[in-house]
Design a protein around this motif. Structure first.
Motif, PDB file in Angstrom:
ATOM      1  N   ASP A 162       0.895  -1.227  -0.074  1.00  0.00           N
ATOM      2  CA  ASP A 162       0.029  -0.076   0.039  1.00  0.00           C
ATOM      3  C   ASP A 162       1.059   1.244   0.016  1.00  0.00           C
ATOM      4  O   ASP A 162       1.961   1.202  -0.008  1.00  0.00           O
ATOM      5  N   GLY A 163       0.233   2.500   0.053  1.00  0.00           N
ATOM      6  CA  GLY A 163       0.997   3.700   0.037  1.00  0.00           C
ATOM      7  C   GLY A 163       2.085   3.927   1.047  1.00  0.00           C
ATOM      8  O   GLY A 163       2.959   4.627   1.087  1.00  0.00           O
ATOM      9  N   ASN A 164       1.746   3.214   2.428  1.00  0.00           N
ATOM     10  CA  ASN A 164       2.828   3.060   3.269  1.00  0.00           C
ATOM     11  C   ASN A 164       3.637   2.113   3.409  1.00  0.00           C
ATOM     12  O   ASN A 164       4.634   1.889   4.195  1.00  0.00           O
ATOM     13  N   GLY A 165       3.752   1.501   2.280  1.00  0.00           N
ATOM     14  CA  GLY A 165       4.874   0.375   1.984  1.00  0.00           C
ATOM     15  C   GLY A 165       4.562  -0.808   2.876  1.00  0.00           C
ATOM     16  O   GLY A 165       5.360  -1.988   2.721  1.00  0.00           O
ATOM     17  N   GLN A 166       3.138  -0.985   3.250  1.00  0.00           N
ATOM     18  CA  GLN A 166       2.765  -2.244   3.874  1.00  0.00           C
ATOM     19  C   GLN A 166       2.306  -3.322   3.246  1.00  0.00           C
ATOM     20  O   GLN A 166       1.711  -2.855   1.973  1.00  0.00           O
ATOM     21  N   SER A 167       2.504  -4.523   2.990  1.00  0.00           N
ATOM     22  CA  SER A 167       1.649  -5.640   2.402  1.00  0.00           C
ATOM     23  C   SER A 167       0.844  -6.498   3.452  1.00  0.00           C
ATOM     24  O   SER A 167       1.418  -7.499   4.035  1.00  0.00           O
ATOM     25  N   PHE A 168      -0.561  -6.247   3.399  1.00  0.00           N
ATOM     26  CA  PHE A 168      -1.238  -6.871   4.210  1.00  0.00           C
ATOM     27  C   PHE A 168      -2.717  -7.002   3.583  1.00  0.00           C
ATOM     28  O   PHE A 168      -3.112  -6.538   2.476  1.00  0.00           O
ATOM     29  N   LYS A 186      -3.881 -21.112 -14.936  1.00  0.00           N
ATOM     30  CA  LYS A 186      -2.564 -21.566 -15.170  1.00  0.00           C
ATOM     31  C   LYS A 186      -1.470 -20.545 -14.871  1.00  0.00           C
ATOM     32  O   LYS A 186      -0.426 -20.209 -15.495  1.00  0.00           O
ATOM     33  N   GLY A 187      -1.602 -19.855 -13.579  1.00  0.00           N
ATOM     34  CA  GLY A 187      -0.687 -18.827 -13.177  1.00  0.00           C
ATOM     35  C   GLY A 187      -0.866 -18.535 -11.598  1.00  0.00           C
ATOM     36  O   GLY A 187      -1.826 -19.050 -10.892  1.00  0.00           O
ATOM     37  N   GLN A 188      -0.132 -17.778 -11.193  1.00  0.00           N
ATOM     38  CA  GLN A 188      -0.021 -17.277  -9.869  1.00  0.00           C
ATOM     39  C   GLN A 188      -0.789 -15.929  -9.709  1.00  0.00           C
ATOM     40  O   GLN A 188      -0.309 -15.063 -10.524  1.00  0.00           O
ATOM     41  N   MET A 189      -1.239 -15.498  -8.520  1.00  0.00           N
ATOM     42  CA  MET A 189      -1.894 -14.220  -8.612  1.00  0.00           C
ATOM     43  C   MET A 189      -1.688 -14.046  -6.791  1.00  0.00           C
ATOM     44  O   MET A 189      -1.396 -14.680  -6.126  1.00  0.00           O
ATOM     45  N   THR A 190      -1.823 -12.800  -6.733  1.00  0.00           N
ATOM     46  CA  THR A 190      -1.894 -12.226  -5.155  1.00  0.00           C
ATOM     47  C   THR A 190      -2.971 -11.180  -4.828  1.00  0.00           C
ATOM     48  O   THR A 190      -3.755 -10.884  -5.959  1.00  0.00           O
ATOM     49  N   VAL A 191      -3.164 -11.166  -3.581  1.00  0.00           N
ATOM     50  CA  VAL A 191      -4.149 -10.200  -3.399  1.00  0.00           C
ATOM     51  C   VAL A 191      -3.672  -9.509  -1.941  1.00  0.00           C
ATOM     52  O   VAL A 191      -2.870 -10.072  -1.045  1.00  0.00           O
ATOM     53  N   ALA A 192      -3.861  -8.111  -2.176  1.00  0.00           N
ATOM     54  CA  ALA A 192      -3.449  -7.235  -0.756  1.00  0.00           C
ATOM     55  C   ALA A 192      -4.339  -5.785  -0.868  1.00  0.00           C
ATOM     56  O   ALA A 192      -4.965  -5.451  -2.024  1.00  0.00           O
TER      57      ALA A 192
END
Length: 212
Positions: free
Chosen positions: A178-184, A205-211
């Motif tokens: 996020d804008g504060n450099g956090q990944s949560f 057939k792929g990797q994804m992420t969510v934050a």
């Protein structure tokens, strides 16, 4: 849709079950000890199954539209089993003729800069390395799989129980901050992202992420 969830008794698996039920899907929760699974719902079935047995995977996956693996080893089981379970899981789905697979992955395999994954950074916590490495090795198994429509969903660097906001970002194989450099991300919103991907696939057939 009909969705089977292996590891349904775990912290993330249980939230995926509830999210799917809240969306009106028919869910089969597959656990080792169904007599201890207390959640009750009209559209929920509870079944016994062991992810390390391809036959159990086939039985649990039979006639399902999608299968979710939320496997997380207990403390007395080596983290390396996260990778080992990929083999019977893939074999069982093929035997059941079910193609759609969602795997709860780890954040360690996400890229933070070209050629460098989060697990390789010097600040990555030592106590999480064995689990992160097992998730990275498991991802390699899935990436080599051409017949199944798999998706490995990696959470943010930090994932904890919390509120379901329904507002988050998704991406590919790069760590989101996020804008504060956090990944949560909360487990509740992670579960929402899993169901979004099942209902409207974007990362076959792929990797994804969510934050956030």
């Amino acid at each position: 849709m009909k969705i089977a969830v292996f590891g349904a008794a775990g912290r993330i698996g249980s939230r995926i079950v509830k999210e799917a039920l809240n969306r009106g899907h028919d869910v089969t929760a597959i656990v080792r000890r169904p007599e201890e699974y207390a959640y009750i719902h009209d559209h929920l079935k509870v079944a016994k199954g062991d992810l390390f047995r391809a036959q159990d995977v086939e039985t649990g996956a039979f006639d399902q539209d999608a299968v979710v693996s939320a496997y997380s080893p207990p403390k007395d089981i080596p983290a390396s089993t996260i990778a080992e379970v990929a083999v019977p899981l893939i074999k069982g789905l093929k035997q059941a003729h079910v193609k759609r697979l969602i795997v709860v992955g780890g954040a360690g395999s996400l890229y933070v800069e070209p050629g460098k994954q989060l697990i390789d950074m010097p600040f990555f916590p030592e106590e999480y390395k064995s689990t992160a490495e097992a998730h990275r090795q498991a991802l390699k198994f899935y990436m080599a799989e051409q017949d199944l429509d798999w998706t490995v969903i990696s959470p943010a660097a930090e994932i904890e129980p919390g509120d379901r906001t329904g507002v988050f970002r998704t991406g590919g194989n790069q760590l989101l901050k996020d804008g504060n450099g956090q990944s949560f991300i909360t487990m509740e919103d992670y579960a929402a992202a899993v169901l979004d991907e099942i209902e409207k696939p974007q990362h076959i057939k792929g990797q994804m992420t969510v934050a956030y």
